[in-house]
Design a protein around this motif. Sequence first.
Motif, PDB file in Angstrom:
ATOM      1  N   SER A   1       2.119  13.141 -17.360  1.00  0.00           N
ATOM      2  CA  SER A   1       1.400  14.389 -17.628  1.00  0.00           C
ATOM      3  C   SER A   1       0.011  14.377 -16.996  1.00  0.00           C
ATOM      4  O   SER A   1      -0.788  13.481 -17.248  1.00  0.00           O
ATOM      5  N   GLY A   2      -0.230  15.370 -16.140  1.00  0.00           N
ATOM      6  CA  GLY A   2      -1.542  15.500 -15.507  1.00  0.00           C
ATOM      7  C   GLY A   2      -1.688  14.778 -14.188  1.00  0.00           C
ATOM      8  O   GLY A   2      -2.769  14.819 -13.589  1.00  0.00           O
ATOM      9  N   CYS A   3      -0.614  14.118 -13.707  1.00  0.00           N
ATOM     10  CA  CYS A   3      -0.726  13.364 -12.453  1.00  0.00           C
ATOM     11  C   CYS A   3      -0.987  14.310 -11.281  1.00  0.00           C
ATOM     12  O   CYS A   3      -0.341  15.341 -11.142  1.00  0.00           O
ATOM     13  N   ILE A   4      -1.935  13.945 -10.408  1.00  0.00           N
ATOM     14  CA  ILE A   4      -2.279  14.751  -9.232  1.00  0.00           C
ATOM     15  C   ILE A   4      -2.172  13.965  -7.928  1.00  0.00           C
ATOM     16  O   ILE A   4      -2.752  14.336  -6.924  1.00  0.00           O
ATOM     17  N   GLY A   5      -1.415  12.935  -7.834  1.00  0.00           N
ATOM     18  CA  GLY A   5      -1.256  12.100  -6.631  1.00  0.00           C
ATOM     19  C   GLY A   5      -1.508  10.645  -7.041  1.00  0.00           C
ATOM     20  O   GLY A   5      -1.500  10.334  -8.207  1.00  0.00           O
ATOM     21  N   VAL A   6      -1.662   9.612  -6.087  1.00  0.00           N
ATOM     22  CA  VAL A   6      -2.041   9.883  -4.713  1.00  0.00           C
ATOM     23  C   VAL A   6      -0.990   9.325  -3.755  1.00  0.00           C
ATOM     24  O   VAL A   6      -0.512  10.073  -2.914  1.00  0.00           O
ATOM     25  N   GLY A   7      -0.604   8.030  -3.844  1.00  0.00           N
ATOM     26  CA  GLY A   7       0.373   7.496  -2.907  1.00  0.00           C
ATOM     27  C   GLY A   7       0.871   6.120  -3.293  1.00  0.00           C
ATOM     28  O   GLY A   7       0.288   5.435  -4.146  1.00  0.00           O
ATOM     29  N   THR A   8       1.964   5.720  -2.629  1.00  0.00           N
ATOM     30  CA  THR A   8       2.554   4.405  -2.861  1.00  0.00           C
ATOM     31  C   THR A   8       2.819   3.723  -1.528  1.00  0.00           C
ATOM     32  O   THR A   8       2.841   4.355  -0.472  1.00  0.00           O
ATOM     33  N   GLY A   9       3.037   2.414  -1.617  1.00  0.00           N
ATOM     34  CA  GLY A   9       3.392   1.643  -0.431  1.00  0.00           C
ATOM     35  C   GLY A   9       3.974   0.310  -0.867  1.00  0.00           C
ATOM     36  O   GLY A   9       3.699  -0.160  -1.973  1.00  0.00           O
ATOM     37  N   SER A  10       4.779  -0.288  -0.003  1.00  0.00           N
ATOM     38  CA  SER A  10       5.351  -1.592  -0.340  1.00  0.00           C
ATOM     39  C   SER A  10       5.731  -2.328   0.937  1.00  0.00           C
ATOM     40  O   SER A  10       6.037  -1.720   1.966  1.00  0.00           O
ATOM     41  N   SER A  11       5.680  -3.647   0.848  1.00  0.00           N
ATOM     42  CA  SER A  11       6.116  -4.510   1.945  1.00  0.00           C
ATOM     43  C   SER A  11       6.345  -5.894   1.367  1.00  0.00           C
ATOM     44  O   SER A  11       5.927  -6.191   0.233  1.00  0.00           O
ATOM     45  N   THR A  12       6.994  -6.745   2.151  1.00  0.00           N
ATOM     46  CA  THR A  12       7.227  -8.110   1.693  1.00  0.00           C
ATOM     47  C   THR A  12       5.919  -8.818   1.404  1.00  0.00           C
ATOM     48  O   THR A  12       5.773  -9.534   0.413  1.00  0.00           O
ATOM     49  N   GLU A  13       4.937  -8.623   2.270  1.00  0.00           N
ATOM     50  CA  GLU A  13       3.641  -9.284   2.118  1.00  0.00           C
ATOM     51  C   GLU A  13       2.822  -8.676   0.973  1.00  0.00           C
ATOM     52  O   GLU A  13       2.206  -9.400   0.179  1.00  0.00           O
TER      53      GLU A  13
END
Length: 409
Positions: free
Chosen positions: A245-257
């Motif tokens: 509730s109320g989330c406005i972003g922002v981003g995600t990312g993933s890698s082995t390292e």
Amino acid sequence: MFIKKDTYGVGTGRLRKLRVLSAIIVGCCVLFINTAGVAANVSANTDSEKKPPEPIAAGEVSAALLAEVETGRVVYEYNSEEKLPAAGLTRLAAMVSVCEGFDEGRLKPGDAVSVSEKAAGIGGTTAFLKAGEQMDAETMLLAAVMINAGDATHSLALAAAGSESAAVQGINARMAEIGVETDFSEICGAGEKLSASELAKIGAALTASESYRKFGTKFYEKIEHNTGAGATELANPNKLVKQYSGCIGVGTGSSTEAGYCGVFAAKRGNTAFIAVVLGAKTSGTRFDCGSALLDYGFASFRSVEINKKGDLFGQVAVNGSMRRSIGAVAESNVTLLVSVSDTAYSLNAELAECLEAPITTGDKIGRLIVTDSKGVVLADVALIADGNAEKAVFADYLKLISTEWIKKV
């Protein structure tokens, strides 16, 4: 705790303390004050015995941070200053430049943006743009914001700056302005390391952008290509956009390292937080930790407006001017981030006994100081003159004498 002390270059005189508000109860609170651009540097300072339980268990992540967006106050951190691999989150730095480019009119929604060979060859999350393809800037921005698409972000940054070198230079310069130390050699910053603290600042800059906010909460969209290829489906990988509730972003990312990483922003009422998670073991842990951090913030703190820009905090006598006194007003809005750990605070104005003319509107003539119940200074904000007080000359005094003489006749 570090508090910026302003030096007043106007007038002289012995300081007096005018207590304008004290022992205000805000439902059991300790505070932080923001001045929306005025110097007020405050670090988080909470009694350990009164702290709520830690929102993240030891060993769940490599680094984490929770900060209030408007003030920048850090209310929770773990290893937040260490620069760590951040996977695709490095693209957020370029996205700041892109979104601000739209805000400032350097990019317009209907602009035709071309995709270069380099942009089309970017790995990781993309919008499946082809070299030579053209797309309107707003559609490309949708892909960049929703899924952190590297090909779209690169293409827009290039279009805004004119060349890759100019784009990279602009990104590094903008990051320096918000307190993020980067030395990117390419637009998306592949392989660069960022700290949780730095990512929080980047996230705050993005959520301040109107162009970012336009698309930051979208969860599922389709974009069309002019190459004959089918439509690309965009599904926001940030699950909190839909689940929190109320989330406005922002981003995600993933890698082995890097492991699983995320920057999450949420706003409820007048209070907004940025949560950063780096190095989670699983995608689920990343989102669980992000939610736990935001829950911790909203359960423990809220923002309270204390005064507005221009509010009057006293009058100061003026020597050497036909104007006898000058008003001391707040240089900006004052907002408190309050928590449930203490009971009282005091708001005081420190003003000079008397000032010497000339004085100009906006001159700093005092300070607004906030202290906690133990007398510890929590914030220090400038009070400025609300008008001009010109230095009187002989003609002014002659006119005054003549006026007084006529009154007596």
